[in-house]
Write a protein that holds these residues in place. Structure first.
Motif, PDB file in Angstrom:
ATOM      1  N   LEU A   1       0.893  -1.066   0.105  1.00  0.00           N
ATOM      2  CA  LEU A   1       0.071   0.105  -0.059  1.00  0.00           C
ATOM      3  C   LEU A   1       0.989   1.263  -0.022  1.00  0.00           C
ATOM      4  N   SER A   2       1.936   1.091   1.010  1.00  0.00           N
ATOM      5  CA  SER A   2       2.805   2.365   0.895  1.00  0.00           C
ATOM      6  C   SER A   2       3.485   2.747  -0.278  1.00  0.00           C
ATOM      7  N   LYS A   3       4.092   1.626  -0.860  1.00  0.00           N
ATOM      8  CA  LYS A   3       4.627   1.705  -2.173  1.00  0.00           C
ATOM      9  C   LYS A   3       3.746   2.191  -3.344  1.00  0.00           C
ATOM     10  N   ALA A   4       2.477   1.954  -3.320  1.00  0.00           N
ATOM     11  CA  ALA A   4       1.583   2.419  -4.362  1.00  0.00           C
ATOM     12  C   ALA A   4       1.140   3.937  -4.071  1.00  0.00           C
ATOM     13  N   GLY A   5       1.224   4.148  -3.080  1.00  0.00           N
ATOM     14  CA  GLY A   5       1.029   5.666  -2.618  1.00  0.00           C
ATOM     15  C   GLY A   5      -0.163   5.779  -1.837  1.00  0.00           C
ATOM     16  N   TYR A   6      -0.687   4.970  -1.157  1.00  0.00           N
ATOM     17  CA  TYR A   6      -1.741   5.000  -0.152  1.00  0.00           C
ATOM     18  C   TYR A   6      -0.951   5.696   1.093  1.00  0.00           C
ATOM     19  N   ARG A   7      -1.800   6.484   1.841  1.00  0.00           N
ATOM     20  CA  ARG A   7      -1.496   7.052   3.131  1.00  0.00           C
ATOM     21  C   ARG A   7      -2.144   6.686   4.294  1.00  0.00           C
ATOM     22  N   GLU A   8      -3.338   5.991   3.811  1.00  0.00           N
ATOM     23  CA  GLU A   8      -4.428   5.828   5.012  1.00  0.00           C
ATOM     24  C   GLU A   8      -4.808   4.272   4.553  1.00  0.00           C
ATOM     25  N   VAL A   9      -5.287   3.866   5.815  1.00  0.00           N
ATOM     26  CA  VAL A   9      -5.932   2.357   5.822  1.00  0.00           C
ATOM     27  C   VAL A   9      -7.180   2.603   6.582  1.00  0.00           C
ATOM     28  N   GLU A  10      -8.234   1.634   6.578  1.00  0.00           N
ATOM     29  CA  GLU A  10      -9.414   1.651   7.199  1.00  0.00           C
ATOM     30  C   GLU A  10      -9.588   0.258   7.946  1.00  0.00           C
ATOM     31  N   GLY A  11      -9.510   0.312   9.262  1.00  0.00           N
ATOM     32  CA  GLY A  11      -9.975  -1.185   9.891  1.00  0.00           C
ATOM     33  C   GLY A  11     -11.280  -1.510  10.005  1.00  0.00           C
ATOM     34  N   TYR A  12     -11.352  -2.754  10.359  1.00  0.00           N
ATOM     35  CA  TYR A  12     -12.338  -3.471  10.447  1.00  0.00           C
ATOM     36  C   TYR A  12     -12.767  -4.294  11.707  1.00  0.00           C
TER      37      TYR A  12
ATOM     38  N   ASP B   1      -5.083  -7.521  22.017  1.00  0.00           N
ATOM     39  CA  ASP B   1      -5.099  -6.874  23.344  1.00  0.00           C
ATOM     40  C   ASP B   1      -4.139  -5.472  23.284  1.00  0.00           C
ATOM     41  N   GLU B   2      -3.887  -4.674  24.230  1.00  0.00           N
ATOM     42  CA  GLU B   2      -3.293  -3.496  24.329  1.00  0.00           C
ATOM     43  C   GLU B   2      -2.065  -3.517  23.584  1.00  0.00           C
ATOM     44  N   SER B   3      -1.445  -4.299  23.843  1.00  0.00           N
ATOM     45  CA  SER B   3       0.082  -4.567  23.227  1.00  0.00           C
ATOM     46  C   SER B   3      -0.131  -4.862  21.805  1.00  0.00           C
ATOM     47  N   GLY B   4      -0.967  -5.770  21.324  1.00  0.00           N
ATOM     48  CA  GLY B   4      -1.186  -6.111  20.086  1.00  0.00           C
ATOM     49  C   GLY B   4      -1.571  -4.854  19.220  1.00  0.00           C
ATOM     50  N   LEU B   5      -2.463  -4.119  19.878  1.00  0.00           N
ATOM     51  CA  LEU B   5      -2.924  -2.931  19.251  1.00  0.00           C
ATOM     52  C   LEU B   5      -1.508  -1.817  19.030  1.00  0.00           C
ATOM     53  N   GLN B   6      -0.922  -1.717  19.800  1.00  0.00           N
ATOM     54  CA  GLN B   6       0.234  -0.753  19.813  1.00  0.00           C
ATOM     55  C   GLN B   6       1.167  -1.399  18.779  1.00  0.00           C
ATOM     56  N   ALA B   7       1.527  -2.846  18.711  1.00  0.00           N
ATOM     57  CA  ALA B   7       2.127  -3.142  17.569  1.00  0.00           C
ATOM     58  C   ALA B   7       1.740  -3.181  16.327  1.00  0.00           C
ATOM     59  N   LEU B   8       0.554  -2.993  15.977  1.00  0.00           N
ATOM     60  CA  LEU B   8      -0.278  -2.586  14.798  1.00  0.00           C
ATOM     61  C   LEU B   8      -0.017  -1.375  14.484  1.00  0.00           C
ATOM     62  N   ARG B   9      -0.186  -0.507  15.563  1.00  0.00           N
ATOM     63  CA  ARG B   9      -0.091   0.906  15.338  1.00  0.00           C
ATOM     64  C   ARG B   9       1.357   1.261  14.859  1.00  0.00           C
TER      65      ARG B   9
ATOM     66  N   CYS C   1       5.421   1.999   8.091  1.00  0.00           N
ATOM     67  CA  CYS C   1       4.779   2.129   6.735  1.00  0.00           C
ATOM     68  C   CYS C   1       4.720   3.350   6.242  1.00  0.00           C
ATOM     69  N   GLY C   2       4.547   4.531   7.021  1.00  0.00           N
ATOM     70  CA  GLY C   2       3.963   5.493   6.676  1.00  0.00           C
ATOM     71  C   GLY C   2       2.220   5.705   6.525  1.00  0.00           C
ATOM     72  N   LEU C   3       1.751   4.793   7.166  1.00  0.00           N
ATOM     73  CA  LEU C   3       0.387   4.852   7.009  1.00  0.00           C
ATOM     74  C   LEU C   3      -0.395   5.069   8.310  1.00  0.00           C
ATOM     75  N   THR C   4      -1.632   5.668   8.255  1.00  0.00           N
ATOM     76  CA  THR C   4      -2.597   6.044   9.306  1.00  0.00           C
ATOM     77  C   THR C   4      -3.781   5.160   9.255  1.00  0.00           C
ATOM     78  N   MET C   5      -4.429   5.143  10.192  1.00  0.00           N
ATOM     79  CA  MET C   5      -5.858   4.608  10.100  1.00  0.00           C
ATOM     80  C   MET C   5      -6.803   5.671  10.774  1.00  0.00           C
ATOM     81  N   PRO C   6      -7.266   6.667  10.044  1.00  0.00           N
ATOM     82  CA  PRO C   6      -8.197   7.743  10.476  1.00  0.00           C
ATOM     83  C   PRO C   6      -9.519   7.148  10.798  1.00  0.00           C
TER      84      PRO C   6
ATOM     85  N   THR D   1      -5.888   4.022  20.232  1.00  0.00           N
ATOM     86  CA  THR D   1      -4.514   3.534  20.180  1.00  0.00           C
ATOM     87  C   THR D   1      -4.170   3.670  18.705  1.00  0.00           C
ATOM     88  N   LEU D   2      -5.016   3.274  17.910  1.00  0.00           N
ATOM     89  CA  LEU D   2      -4.824   3.069  16.510  1.00  0.00           C
ATOM     90  C   LEU D   2      -4.777   4.715  15.646  1.00  0.00           C
ATOM     91  N   GLY D   3      -5.356   5.903  16.490  1.00  0.00           N
ATOM     92  CA  GLY D   3      -5.153   6.964  16.095  1.00  0.00           C
ATOM     93  C   GLY D   3      -6.697   7.425  15.197  1.00  0.00           C
TER      94      GLY D   3
END
Length: 253
Positions: A24-35, A43-51, A57-62, A84-86
């Motif tokens: 995604l980053s290489k293609a030019g995306y800067r955002e992703v959407e979660g589900y 858990d909280e540590s897993g969420l932080q690891a995802l963040r 990768c220069g991605l945000t999850m708005p 946690t994911l912003g």
């Protein structure tokens, strides 16, 4: 034009996400959407690891999808995930067939239910709304539609407009944008293959390679406060093709 995002549900069958994020980053995306299923086991540590992985990768999850059960029954957990994911915006994405009302009053009540479910999130500073499929555009006995009743019952609800599902619901997206554009804060960008094509992909197509008038739709949406455009394909058979062709096409609109 705001940054183009990518709904991670589209890549659920092409795991792990650690391989998807760099694509995604290489293609030019800067955002992703979660589900929902993405967060379910974290858990909280897993969420932080995802963040951290997204950050790397220069991605945000708005934006993110959360089921009605979590929104109502695990509100604190949903808030923790969102913080946690912003996230900036939270959308309830679906209602199972056996839970759907059958008349206008029922859908109005569901809109009120969403309005109430969203209060803790709005109070915490998040945008909160509903994401449509096709069933919301079926005509009810009184001549109205579920989508109208949801909005009537939930006057503060934002709308993440999934335009291709509006079309599959046999409704005119331009008319809905004209009537409810002020509600739209995010848009799902997906395409519909010509009749009889892409049957192995449930009739969906990469953006710009189907029948949806995205050039016209983007123009119709410009007067409104659309913050996020998000590529989605419910059942792609080639994730790299979807990622690269969709962003290339959308950049021309």
């Amino acid at each position: 034009m705001t940054s183009l995002g990518f709904q991670l549900y589209s890549a659920r069958n092409f795991q792990p996400f650690s391989k998807i994020f760099p694509l995604l980053s290489k293609a030019g995306y800067r955002e992703v959407e979660g589900y929902g299923a993405l967060y379910a086991s974290l858990d909280e540590s897993g969420l932080q690891a995802l963040r951290d992985e997204l950050d790397g990768c220069g991605l945000t999850m708005p934006t993110g999808h959360f089921g009605i059960d979590m929104l109502e029954q695990e509100t604190d957990r949903a808030l923790t995930i969102a913080r946690t994911l912003g996230l900036e915006a939270i959308y309830c994405p679906y209602l199972m067939p056996d839970q759907r009302p059958t008349d206008a009053a029922g859908w109005f009540a569901f809109g009120k239910r969403l309005q109430e479910a969203g209060k803790p999130f709005r109070d915490a500073g998040f945008d909160f709304g509903w994401h449509n499929h096709d069933f919301e555009f079926a005509t009810l006995a009184d001549g109205s539609t579920p989508q109208e009743q949801i909005f009537a019952g939930g006057p503060e609800l934002s709308w993440e407009a999934d335009i291709a599902w509006v079309i599959r619901g046999k409704a005119d997206p331009f008319s809905w944008i004209e009537s409810y554009g002020k509600r739209i804060t995010s848009v799902h960008v997906k395409d519909i293959a010509p009749a009889g094509e892409n049957t192995d992909e449930d009739g969906w197509a990469d953006v710009g390679h189907g029948t949806v008038d995205w050039k016209g739709l983007v123009a119709a949406l410009k007067p409104f406060n659309v913050r996020h455009y998000i590529v989605e394909h419910d059942n792609p058979n080639d994730i790299d093709r979807l990622i690269t062709r969709s962003i290339a096409s959308f950049g021309t609109y």
